[in-house]
Write a protein that holds these residues in place. Structure first.
Motif, short mmCIF file in Angstrom:
data_model
loop_
_atom_site.label_atom_id
_atom_site.label_comp_id
_atom_site.label_asym_id
_atom_site.label_seq_id
_atom_site.Cartn_x
_atom_site.Cartn_y
_atom_site.Cartn_z
N GLY A 1 35.22 52.54 38.57
CA GLY A 1 35.63 52.26 39.88
C GLY A 1 36.90 52.46 40.12
N THR A 2 37.90 51.89 41.07
CA THR A 2 38.92 51.54 41.27
C THR A 2 39.33 50.40 42.29
OG1 THR A 2 39.28 53.22 43.40
CG2 THR A 2 39.40 54.19 41.33
N HIS A 3 40.56 50.01 41.91
CA HIS A 3 40.77 48.89 43.04
C HIS A 3 42.48 48.84 43.48
CE1 HIS A 3 40.75 45.18 45.13
NE2 HIS A 3 41.85 44.51 44.39
N TYR A 4 42.81 48.60 44.56
CA TYR A 4 44.13 48.44 45.31
C TYR A 4 44.19 47.45 46.25
CZ TYR A 4 48.48 49.46 47.28
OH TYR A 4 49.94 49.24 47.67
N PRO A 5 45.02 46.28 46.15
CA PRO A 5 45.94 46.21 45.29
C PRO A 5 45.59 45.44 43.97
CG PRO A 5 46.61 44.98 46.88
CD PRO A 5 45.30 45.59 47.40
N LEU A 6 45.89 45.65 42.83
CA LEU A 6 45.72 45.31 41.46
C LEU A 6 46.71 44.40 41.16
CD1 LEU A 6 43.85 44.70 39.01
CD2 LEU A 6 44.95 46.75 38.06
N GLU A 7 46.71 43.26 40.83
CA GLU A 7 47.92 42.29 40.65
C GLU A 7 47.96 41.59 39.14
OE1 GLU A 7 48.15 40.11 44.20
OE2 GLU A 7 49.00 41.41 45.33
N THR A 8 46.96 41.79 38.30
CA THR A 8 46.92 41.19 37.12
C THR A 8 46.85 41.91 35.82
OG1 THR A 8 44.49 41.44 37.47
CG2 THR A 8 45.68 39.31 38.06
N LEU A 9 47.30 43.23 35.89
CA LEU A 9 47.11 44.36 35.00
C LEU A 9 48.44 45.30 34.88
CD1 LEU A 9 43.34 45.34 34.66
CD2 LEU A 9 44.60 43.59 33.05
#
Length: 225
Positions: free
Chosen positions: A7-15
């Motif tokens: 999958g994908t995710h936005y916004p990601l803030e921990t990697l």
């Protein structure tokens, strides 16, 4: 060309630094004990997605001000050709966007890849697949070697800048310990809940306990009400 993705995710803030597009490859034969993403091990799982579709998501994220792209898994280097095409396309779109804005430079969005392979295992073929990346985080996850190092799950893992942009972006973080949140919970409102990040030992169990109070069932990296 297609990529098999979890999958994908936005916004990601921990990697990685800033607000990023996260992309998780499907399939990993390294099978690190204690891995929080065992559902990404099966090479037949996930969904086959054209590279062009993933790049379209990156273009949208750039338009929204994304500060970087993070590729994880699964094991991205076990789909080396697809990874190479994805990174080359992502770098091209990033550079086109920066030229259009007239602000190209070392602070432009960076491309980061996580791999479980150790530096000595990065063969010429694997290095070629990483050619478009600005930095790579290497090393098996070792559950017996917990660490507070930022964006890393065990003390053996290292950030390796690969470009001048990567060196400028990651130099402040090579030995830095995390002081804020390491996990990001996303989803809800009828959608699958997912955790993104690199937890300290015990954090997943504590999250399960807290979510369980609300009637949420825990399954590896995902929670479903």
């Amino acid at each position: 060309m297609e990529i098999r993705l979890d999958g994908t995710h936005y916004p990601l803030e921990t990697l990685g630094p800033g607000r990023r597009l996260g992309i998780w490859f499907q399939g990993c034969s390294l099978a690190c004990a204690g891995c929080m993403s065992r559902h990404t091990w099966d090479p037949e799982g996930g969904t086959a997605v054209p590279v062009s579709e993933v790049l379209a998501r990156w273009r949208e994220a750039l338009a929204d001000g994304a500060e970087g792209l993070t590729v994880s898994g699964g094991e991205p280097l076990q789909q080396a050709a697809a990874l190479a095409e994805l990174l080359a396309g992502a770098a091209r779109l990033r550079d086109e966007a920066r030229r259009h804005e007239g602000s190209a430079g070392p602070r432009s969005p960076d491309l980061l890849v996580y791999t479980g392979y150790e530096p000595a295992e990065l063969t010429p073929e694997r290095r070629r697949a990483l050619a478009g990346a600005d930095a790579v985080i290497t090393g098996r996850f070792r559950v017996a070697e917990p660490t507070r190092l930022l964006w890393r799950g065990s003390a053996n893992q290292r950030i390796e800048p690969l470009t001048p942009r990567g060196a400028a972006r990651y130099a402040p973080y090579l030995g830095r310990e995390s002081t804020g949140r390491r996990l990001q919970l996303a989803g809800g409102e009828g959608r699958e809940l997912r955790l993104y990040g690199v937890p300290l030992r015990g954090e997943l169990a504590e999250m399960e306990r807290l979510l369980g109070r609300g009637g949420v069932a825990f399954t590896e990296r995902s929670w479903r009400p």
